[in-house]
Design a protein around this motif. Structure first.
Motif, PDB file in Angstrom:
ATOM      1  N   GLU A  48       6.900 -14.427  18.166  1.00 22.30           N
ATOM      2  CA  GLU A  48       5.804 -14.418  19.123  1.00 22.30           C
ATOM      3  C   GLU A  48       6.220 -13.677  20.394  1.00 22.30           C
ATOM      4  O   GLU A  48       7.386 -13.682  20.771  1.00 22.30           O
ATOM      5  CB  GLU A  48       5.387 -15.850  19.480  1.00 22.30           C
ATOM      6  N   TYR A  63       5.463 -14.429  23.520  1.00 24.46           N
ATOM      7  CA  TYR A  63       5.941 -15.339  24.560  1.00 24.46           C
ATOM      8  C   TYR A  63       7.336 -15.849  24.253  1.00 24.46           C
ATOM      9  O   TYR A  63       8.084 -16.231  25.160  1.00 24.46           O
ATOM     10  CB  TYR A  63       4.971 -16.513  24.735  1.00 24.46           C
ATOM     11  N   LYS A  91       5.425  -7.884  13.777  1.00 24.09           N
ATOM     12  CA  LYS A  91       4.198  -7.926  14.569  1.00 24.09           C
ATOM     13  C   LYS A  91       4.412  -7.406  15.983  1.00 24.09           C
ATOM     14  O   LYS A  91       3.496  -6.868  16.604  1.00 24.09           O
ATOM     15  CB  LYS A  91       3.668  -9.359  14.607  1.00 24.09           C
TER      16      LYS A  91
END
Length: 277
Positions: free
Chosen positions: A139, A141, A222
Motif C-alpha cells: 500500500e 501509505y 501496484k
C-alpha cells in the motif's frame, strides 16, 4: 602598500587535484549519458566510446517497457508524501524538545540520535513482520509510514540544531498578543525555518527517490517505483544495458534539476543550525 596575492604552486596543485577529483565523480554521468544513446552491442564492445549515431530509440523503448509516466508518478507520490510528512513531524518534534527540555524530552532526543546509527539491514526481518501484521505491505501509505520511521531521526536532529537559533522572545511576544501555541509555531517559528526545511527536503528527496531496498520489501506491482521498474532490464541470463541506461537517464534528469535548483540552501541550512545564536 599591501602585498599582492601570488598564485603559488601549492594553490595550483590544490586546484588541479580538485578538478581531477570532480572529473572522477562526474565520470559515471558520462558513461550513463553516452551509453544511453548506444546499442547493446556498442556498449559491450566499448562502453567509454562516443556513440556512432545519436538516436532516441533506447529512450522510446525504455519509456514503453517500464511505462515510465506511471512509475514516475508512483515515485513522485511516494517521495512527495514522505518528505512532507517528515518535514511536519520532525520539525514539530524538534520544536517541542527544544522549547520543553524536560528529562523525558532529553531522553527522547538521545533515543532519536542513537537510532541514526542502527543499520537498516539489522531491522529488515522485523520490518517485514511488522508490515505484514499491520497490513502495510503493498500500500502507498505503508511505504510512506516506513520512510517516516526511518527518516525522522536525521530530520529531527537537523531541525533541533536550527530551532536553537530562533529567538524565543518573538514567540513570547506572539503569546502576549493572544496567539495560540499552534499559531506561534506555524505563523512565527515555521517561516523562520526555511533554510533547514529546504535542507531536509533535499536530503530526503535524494534518498527516497533513489531508494531500492525499502520499496522492494514493502511495495508491490501496484505502486512500482522507478528503481524497481528499472530492475526488469536485468534478468538472470540477459541484461539490457541500452534500455537500462536510457531509463536511468530519464529518472536522473528531474532529481538532478531539483538538486541544482536548491543545493545552495544545504550549506546555508546546516551552518545556520550549527551555532546557537
Amino acid at each position: 602598500m599591501p602585498e599582492r596575492n601570488r598564485y603559488s604552486a601549492g594553490l595550483l596543485a590544490v586546484e588541479a587535484a580538485g578538478i581531477l577529483l570532480a572529473l572522477l565523480f562526474l565520470s559515471p554521468f558520462y558513461f550513463l549519458i553516452v551509453n544511453s544513446f548506444k546499442s547493446l552491442g556498442d556498449i559491450l564492445r566499448n562502453a567509454a566510446a562516443l556513440p556512432a549515431e545519436w538516436g532516441l530509440d533506447n529512450f522510446r523503448k525504455a519509456w514503453t517497457a517500464i511505462d515510465f509516466p506511471t512509475v514516475f508518478l508512483h515515485s513522485l507520490a511516494v517521495t512527495g508524501l514522505s518528505v512532507i510528512g517528515l518535514v511536519i513531524v520532525s520539525s514539530m518534534t524538534a520544536y517541542r524538545i527544544v522549547r520543553r527540555p524536560t528529562r523525558f524530552n532529553r531522553l527522547l532526543f538521545t533515543a532519536f540520535v542513537a537510532a541514526m546509527i542502527i543499520p537498516f539491514q539489522s531491522v529488515m526481518l522485523p520490518l517485514m513482520r511488522i508490515t505484514s501484521v499491520f497490513e502495510l505491505r503493498g500500500e502507498l501509505y505503508g511505504i510512506v509510514i516506513c520512510y517516516l520511521g526511518f527518516g525522522i531521526s536525521l530530520s529531527m536532529f537537523l531541525f533541533h540544531g536550527f530551532i536553537k537559533t530562533v529567538p524565543q522572545e518573538i514567540e513570547e511576544a506572539a503569546v502576549v498578543d493572544g496567539c495560540s501555541p499552534y499559531g506561534v509555531y506555524w505563523r512565527i517559528v515555521f517561516p523562520l525555518l526555511k533554510p533547514i526545511v529546504v535542507t531536509v527536503v533535499i536530503l530526503n528527496v535524494l534518498w527516497i527517490w533513489n531508494d531500492y531496498l525499502l520499496p522492494v520489501l514493502v511495495v508491490n506491482a501496484k505502486f512500482t517505483t522507478i528503481p524497481l521498474a528499472i530492475q526488469k532490464f536485468f534478468g538472470q541470463y540477459l541484461r539490457k544495458w541500452d534500455m537500462a541506461m536510457a531509463a536511468l537517464t530519464l529518472s536522473t534528469i528531474p532529481i538532478v534539476a531539483f538538486f541544482l535548483l536548491l543545493q545552495k540552501h544545504i550549506v546555508e541550512g546546516i551552518t545556520a543550525g550549527s551555532v546557537k545564536g
